[in-house]
Design an enzyme around this catalytic site. Structure first.
Site, mmCIF file in Angstrom:
data_model
loop_
_atom_site.group_PDB
_atom_site.id
_atom_site.type_symbol
_atom_site.label_atom_id
_atom_site.label_comp_id
_atom_site.label_asym_id
_atom_site.label_seq_id
_atom_site.Cartn_x
_atom_site.Cartn_y
_atom_site.Cartn_z
ATOM 1 N N ASP A 1 0.876 -1.068 0.056
ATOM 2 C CA ASP A 1 -0.219 0.020 -0.029
ATOM 3 C C ASP A 1 0.666 1.242 0.175
ATOM 4 O O ASP A 1 1.068 1.942 0.939
ATOM 5 C CB ASP A 1 -0.874 0.033 1.242
ATOM 6 C CG ASP A 1 -2.295 1.018 1.044
ATOM 7 O OD1 ASP A 1 -1.990 1.613 -0.035
ATOM 8 O OD2 ASP A 1 -2.996 0.929 1.731
ATOM 9 N N ALA B 1 -0.998 2.667 16.339
ATOM 10 C CA ALA B 1 -0.873 1.835 17.400
ATOM 11 C C ALA B 1 -0.163 0.216 17.213
ATOM 12 O O ALA B 1 0.601 -0.070 17.960
ATOM 13 C CB ALA B 1 -2.432 1.250 18.048
ATOM 14 N N HIS C 1 3.573 5.162 13.305
ATOM 15 C CA HIS C 1 2.436 5.472 12.724
ATOM 16 C C HIS C 1 1.178 5.192 12.945
ATOM 17 O O HIS C 1 0.119 5.530 12.696
ATOM 18 C CB HIS C 1 2.786 4.913 11.179
ATOM 19 C CG HIS C 1 2.075 3.379 11.206
ATOM 20 N ND1 HIS C 1 2.573 2.506 12.093
ATOM 21 C CD2 HIS C 1 1.200 2.989 10.187
ATOM 22 C CE1 HIS C 1 1.975 1.295 11.414
ATOM 23 N NE2 HIS C 1 1.480 1.690 10.468
ATOM 24 N N CYS D 1 0.256 4.755 1.742
ATOM 25 C CA CYS D 1 -0.892 4.558 2.589
ATOM 26 C C CYS D 1 -0.579 5.803 3.819
ATOM 27 O O CYS D 1 0.569 5.999 4.089
ATOM 28 C CB CYS D 1 -1.040 3.252 3.094
ATOM 29 S SG CYS D 1 -2.122 3.233 4.531
ATOM 30 N N GLU E 1 -12.623 9.068 9.819
ATOM 31 C CA GLU E 1 -13.268 9.326 11.323
ATOM 32 C C GLU E 1 -13.546 10.701 11.544
ATOM 33 O O GLU E 1 -12.639 11.550 11.312
ATOM 34 C CB GLU E 1 -12.038 8.720 12.525
ATOM 35 C CG GLU E 1 -12.229 7.460 12.829
ATOM 36 C CD GLU E 1 -11.763 6.923 14.129
ATOM 37 O OE1 GLU E 1 -11.647 5.814 14.402
ATOM 38 O OE2 GLU E 1 -10.803 7.875 14.644
ATOM 39 N N LYS F 1 -15.815 2.705 8.132
ATOM 40 C CA LYS F 1 -14.883 1.638 7.994
ATOM 41 C C LYS F 1 -15.091 1.118 6.484
ATOM 42 O O LYS F 1 -16.112 0.739 6.140
ATOM 43 C CB LYS F 1 -14.894 0.452 8.869
ATOM 44 C CG LYS F 1 -13.958 0.644 10.337
ATOM 45 C CD LYS F 1 -13.994 -0.543 10.974
ATOM 46 C CE LYS F 1 -13.424 -1.866 10.210
ATOM 47 N NZ LYS F 1 -12.248 -1.181 9.523
#
Lengths: 176, 476
Positions: B95, B401, B399, B98, B206, B475
């Site tokens: 990705d 958790a 970047h 990203c 979000e 999501k």
């Protein structure tokens, strides 16, 4: 599982026939019983961020088929994918482990391009040349409830080998 | 992970000295507790990276490091092109670019409370997310090449966004050196209907509330205050990036012997920077970066349109846009002299410290914003690049958790519906096409993001500025 259990009571040749019927008409069951000892199956194995796919069968080609079912199972229940559309896939790379990754990546690419899911696979291998047919249908979000999109098959935990019991294992991590 | 294999340099810096094929040490920035929780594979992968040709100073891992493929996720490594240094498709990942961008709404929580449910629905129906979704834009071949050259700048020319957005994006929204001709027809085909789509997995949009400010001066410079509502978008280069990664990994694995490169792990597939294949990959990968920047720019525009309909007083200025999976040519001070090196960040954020010329002027004095995505339902953080982190990690920080539990284990432990209901009880609205994806991304499947950012701060990588809590999560 009822079908698989029932097969245990059939004779060997019948078992084989039934197994093929199951394989062709029930989109990729979790476990196909081909003989008393010989089983073909798929499973997932754990990875911190992503997920491992593993196919086990009595030939490399069949293990590749099961690994593909395992990959579909990362997204949705393979048994819920109808075999409406057929797609032909060809791959060729220098060794059989790279070929597994190439095969899974070819499927990922076809899923993305065609917005399809595949539930059933037939793989033929000639050395490190692969010719395969995948059957599936367009993604139906409400019915398939896809959990995640797969970005690529990786070389991590990549193994294609024959176990002591003669069965072949084909596995790698897929990045989701 | 066994802590005994490390030499403790400080409470937040742990080293594995070079042995065997390692050309440089491994350095992990984390607390002892975080290291103990990491899989042994993190050290194994960081050690493999330390063996690559031309690697400089150390193979670094950030506090959120976890087992990746080839590089650990949270891995940082720089290479000298003039010392046989390599560029690795595995060191960037599938990705490409990203990343996360955060928009300031200029609103406070009470402004959105009355329309929160409608806002969630409207965002969910407007933002294409999940498998099978397509964008509103269908690119023809020449438009695709223009997009791959222009990035967010191209999107702006097509009417997506505001001119002032560009200075708040790394590379001013346009990665130079992109070569669309090096991107395969297949990769372009995968992307033609995917512009302006979120993707799936850990990607999300979000709406968040600033719940705590740790550094008032930097927060003021970033334009955020306690109680503010912001919007964060986490996504990448979609099918195009995935296909570029797939194709070049294969090409580099097959070509490695001809370049005399022994790969300790095939996923570390790489080629010398100064080789035709290395240059070809850099051209394609930079095009992938532009694709991600354009994608986030289009999603920003869609988000602004939703807010304009429901909350027309919202400002929606771009705070910043960071990328996680990249390889970039940067100047760093190494052994007393400034050198241009190729820095791979795999699941790590560039975090230039105060005064760096590439930080927008308005923010330059305080350091580059570092946007740390939490998991769905858990906190996110805004940090700022710390002074002298150039010397610690080539100006890089964590970047996110980082996962603590596999997807498999997560689906066994949680049911998606229960996760959605539990979060709803805490006032967090989740909208997703499927419950299983929600279970896989359950907040408990991730490390404690607070411990990760704490370690990033105490290791001297980035300073904590603010904590964000989710209100709405879309999501893929």
């Amino acid at each position: 599982m009822a079908v698989v259990s029932g097969m245990r009571y059939a004779g060997y040749s019948t078992r084989l026939t039934v197994a093929m019927v199951v394989f062709r008409h029930r989109a990729a069951p979790f476990c196909v019983l081909i003989g008393a000892e010989m089983t073909a199956y798929w499973e997932h194995f754990a990875h911190d961020a992503d997920i491992g796919v593993r196919g086990v069968a009595d030939s490399i080609a069949a293990a590749f088929e099961q690994a593909a079912v395992a990959m579909t199972a990362v997204i949705t229940d393979p048994a819920a994918v109808a075999s409406d559309v057929m797609v032909e896939i060809d791959c060729e790379v220098p060794d059989v482990e790279l070929l597994l990754v190439d095969w899974l990546n070819a499927l990922i690419c076809q899923m993305a391009l065609r917005k399809m899911l595949f539930g059933r696979f037939e793989v033929m291998l000639t050395g490190t040349q692969l010719h395969a047919t995948a059957w599936g249908e367009p993604v139906d979000v409400s019915r398939h409830a896809p959990a995640v999109e797969i970005k690529g098959a990786t070389y991590t935990e990549l193994k294609v080998y024959q176990q002591e019991d003669g069965r072949w294992v084909a596995q790698c991590i897929v990045d989701v | 992970m066994d802590i005994a294999r490390f030499v403790k340099r400080s409470a937040y810096e742990w080293e594995i000295a070079p042995t065997g094929n390692m050309r440089v040490p491994v350095i992990i920035y984390a607390s002892e507790a975080l290291i103990r929780d990491m899989d042994d594979k993190v050290a194994e992968q960081a050690v493999n990276v330390a063996a690559l040709p031309g690697i400089l100073k150390a193979s670094y891992a950030m506090p959120d490091a976890h087992w990746g493929y080839g590089f650990p996720i949270g891995g940082v490594a720089a290479f000298d092109p003039d010392d046989d240094g390599v560029v690795s498709a595995g060191g960037v990942g599938f990705d490409i670019s990203c990343g996360v961008r955060t928009l300031r709404t200029g609103l406070q929580r009470h402004h959105i409370e009355t329309v929160k449910t409608a806002l969630a629905e409207e965002l969910y129906t407007t933002i294409p997310a999940g498998i099978g979704s397509t964008g509103h834009l269908h690119l023809k071949r020449h438009e695709m090449d223009d997009m791959l050259r222009g990035g967010a700048e191209w999107a702006l020319q097509r009417g997506y966004g505001r001119p002032e957005d560009l200075e708040r994006i790394e590379e001013h929204g346009c990665m130079k050196g992109a070569e669309p001709a090096q991107v395969s027809a297949q990769a372009k085909k995968r992307q033609q209907d995917e512009m302006g789509t979120l993707g799936s997995g850990n990607h999300y949009l979000e709406v968040q509330e600033v719940r705590e400010i740790y550094n008032a001066a930097i927060a003021a410079a970033f334009g955020i205050a306690d109680g503010d509502v912001v919007v964060s978008i986490h996504c990448g280069s979609r099918g195009l990036g995935h296909q570029i990664g797939t194709e070049f990994l294969k090409e580099m694995v097959i070509a490695a012997p001809q370049y005399g490169i022994h790969l300790p792990d095939r996923e570390l597939a790489c080629a010398p920077i100064n080789s035709p294949l290395g240059q070809k990959y850099l051209g394609a990968m930079r095009a992938g970066i532009n694709c991600a920047l354009a994608n986030r720019q289009i999603l920003t525009d869609l988000t602004r349109n939703v807010f304009a309909r429901l909350l027309p007083e919202a400002d929606m200025a771009l705070l910043y846009d960071v990328s996680h999976n990249t390889c970039k040519l940067e100047e760093h001070l190494i052994d007393g002299r400034r050198r241009k090196v190729y820095v791979h960040r795999k699941g790590a954020t560039r975090a230039f410290g105060p005064g760096h010329p590439d930080i927008p002027e308005a923010l330059r004095a305080v350091g580059q914003p570092v946007l740390i995505g939490g998991s769905m339902g858990s906190a996110s953080y805004i940090l700022a690049g710390a002074e002298n982190n150039d010397q610690r990690s080539f100006s890089s920080a964590c970047h996110g958790a980082g996962r603590a539990m596999s997807r498999h284990a997560a689906t066994r432990r949680w049911r998606g519906r229960a996760v959605v209901d539990e979060l709803a009880g805490r006032g967090i609205i989740i909208r997703s096409p499927g419950y299983r994806g929600v279970a896989e991304e359950a907040p408990g499947a991730y490390k404690d993001v607070a411990a990760v950012v704490e370690a990033a701060e105490l290791a001297g990588l980035a300073n904590k500025v603010a904590r964000l809590e989710p209100l709405i999560c879309i999501k893929g």
